[in-house]
Design a protein around this motif. Structure first.
Motif, PDB file in Angstrom:
ATOM      1  N   TYR A  12      29.842 -67.875 -21.841  1.00 39.17           N
ATOM      2  CA  TYR A  12      29.380 -66.674 -22.244  1.00 39.17           C
ATOM      3  C   TYR A  12      28.492 -67.221 -23.408  1.00 39.17           C
ATOM      4  N   GLY A  13      27.592 -66.976 -22.921  1.00 42.86           N
ATOM      5  CA  GLY A  13      26.386 -67.558 -25.180  1.00 42.86           C
ATOM      6  C   GLY A  13      27.047 -69.071 -25.148  1.00 42.86           C
ATOM      7  N   GLY A  14      26.950 -69.203 -26.965  1.00 45.38           N
ATOM      8  CA  GLY A  14      26.998 -70.167 -27.349  1.00 45.38           C
ATOM      9  C   GLY A  14      27.392 -71.633 -26.507  1.00 45.38           C
ATOM     10  N   PRO A  15      26.148 -71.944 -25.708  1.00 46.84           N
ATOM     11  CA  PRO A  15      26.168 -73.179 -24.891  1.00 46.84           C
ATOM     12  C   PRO A  15      26.040 -74.299 -25.537  1.00 46.84           C
ATOM     13  N   GLN A  16      26.250 -74.741 -27.034  1.00 45.31           N
ATOM     14  CA  GLN A  16      27.621 -75.851 -27.682  1.00 45.31           C
ATOM     15  C   GLN A  16      28.549 -75.900 -27.041  1.00 45.31           C
ATOM     16  N   TYR A  17      29.053 -75.079 -26.951  1.00 43.22           N
ATOM     17  CA  TYR A  17      31.002 -75.220 -27.726  1.00 43.22           C
ATOM     18  C   TYR A  17      31.073 -75.654 -25.767  1.00 43.22           C
ATOM     19  N   THR A  18      30.247 -75.280 -24.756  1.00 44.09           N
ATOM     20  CA  THR A  18      30.049 -75.752 -23.247  1.00 44.09           C
ATOM     21  C   THR A  18      30.545 -76.750 -22.827  1.00 44.09           C
ATOM     22  N   ASP A  39      28.867 -68.384 -15.696  1.00 46.22           N
ATOM     23  CA  ASP A  39      28.594 -67.905 -16.636  1.00 46.22           C
ATOM     24  C   ASP A  39      28.968 -65.933 -16.173  1.00 46.22           C
ATOM     25  N   ASN A  40      29.231 -65.357 -17.559  1.00 46.55           N
ATOM     26  CA  ASN A  40      30.161 -64.576 -17.423  1.00 46.55           C
ATOM     27  C   ASN A  40      28.879 -63.630 -17.848  1.00 46.55           C
ATOM     28  N   CYS A  41      27.907 -63.386 -17.018  1.00 46.48           N
ATOM     29  CA  CYS A  41      27.028 -62.426 -18.067  1.00 46.48           C
ATOM     30  C   CYS A  41      26.403 -62.435 -18.960  1.00 46.48           C
ATOM     31  N   SER A  42      25.940 -64.264 -19.130  1.00 46.12           N
ATOM     32  CA  SER A  42      25.544 -64.052 -20.763  1.00 46.12           C
ATOM     33  C   SER A  42      23.917 -63.271 -21.091  1.00 46.12           C
ATOM     34  N   PRO A  43      23.921 -62.910 -22.295  1.00 45.60           N
ATOM     35  CA  PRO A  43      22.819 -61.994 -21.912  1.00 45.60           C
ATOM     36  C   PRO A  43      21.579 -63.110 -21.746  1.00 45.60           C
ATOM     37  N   ASP A  44      21.704 -64.133 -22.100  1.00 47.06           N
ATOM     38  CA  ASP A  44      20.160 -65.556 -22.014  1.00 47.06           C
ATOM     39  C   ASP A  44      20.394 -66.224 -21.498  1.00 47.06           C
ATOM     40  N   SER A  45      19.320 -66.851 -21.143  1.00 48.66           N
ATOM     41  CA  SER A  45      19.505 -67.988 -19.375  1.00 48.66           C
ATOM     42  C   SER A  45      20.068 -68.850 -20.043  1.00 48.66           C
ATOM     43  N   SER A  46      22.050 -68.947 -20.619  1.00 45.19           N
ATOM     44  CA  SER A  46      22.077 -70.509 -21.559  1.00 45.19           C
ATOM     45  C   SER A  46      22.816 -71.204 -20.407  1.00 45.19           C
ATOM     46  N   GLY A  47      23.398 -70.727 -20.043  1.00 43.17           N
ATOM     47  CA  GLY A  47      24.356 -70.653 -17.971  1.00 43.17           C
ATOM     48  C   GLY A  47      22.907 -71.578 -17.280  1.00 43.17           C
ATOM     49  N   ALA A  51      23.249 -75.709 -17.103  1.00 39.90           N
ATOM     50  CA  ALA A  51      23.750 -75.535 -15.045  1.00 39.90           C
ATOM     51  C   ALA A  51      22.070 -76.682 -14.596  1.00 39.90           C
ATOM     52  N   ARG A  52      21.495 -76.918 -15.257  1.00 35.84           N
ATOM     53  CA  ARG A  52      20.396 -77.114 -14.815  1.00 35.84           C
ATOM     54  C   ARG A  52      20.775 -78.979 -15.000  1.00 35.84           C
ATOM     55  N   ASP A  53      21.082 -78.925 -17.024  1.00 31.46           N
ATOM     56  CA  ASP A  53      21.723 -80.334 -17.469  1.00 31.46           C
ATOM     57  C   ASP A  53      22.894 -80.820 -16.875  1.00 31.46           C
TER      58      ASP A  53
END
Length: 64
Positions: A12-18, A39-47, A51-53
Motif C-alpha cells: 500500500y504505497g511506499g514502493p521503496q519498502y516493497t 496491492d491493497n488499493c494504493s492511491p497511486d500506480s506504484s503496485g 509488478a513490471r520490475d
C-alpha cells in the motif's frame, strides 16, 4: 520432498519498502515456490510499477 512455500507481500504505497522486501526474498537460500504481490488499493500506480520490475512475481490488485 521439497517444501511448497508461497509468500504473500501486501503493498500500500511506499514502493521503496516493497522493493526492499522483494529484493530480500530473492536473496534467500531457500527460494519460495512463488511470490504474490497484493496491492491493497494504493492511491497511486506504484503496485503496477513494481509488478513490471519484478515479472517473476504474481501481481494482484484489490479494488476495495
Amino acid at each position: 520432498m521439497a517444501a511448497n512455500i508461497w509468500v504473500i507481500v501486501l503493498h500500500y504505497g511506499g514502493p521503496q519498502y516493497t522493493r526492499l522486501c522483494l529484493d530480500a526474498l530473492e536473496k534467500l537460500s531457500l527460494k519460495p515456490s512463488g511470490i504474490v504481490l497484493t496491492d491493497n488499493c494504493s492511491p497511486d500506480s506504484s503496485g503496477e510499477a513494481i509488478a513490471r520490475d519484478y515479472p517473476q512475481v504474481h501481481f494482484q490488485k484489490l479494488n476495495e
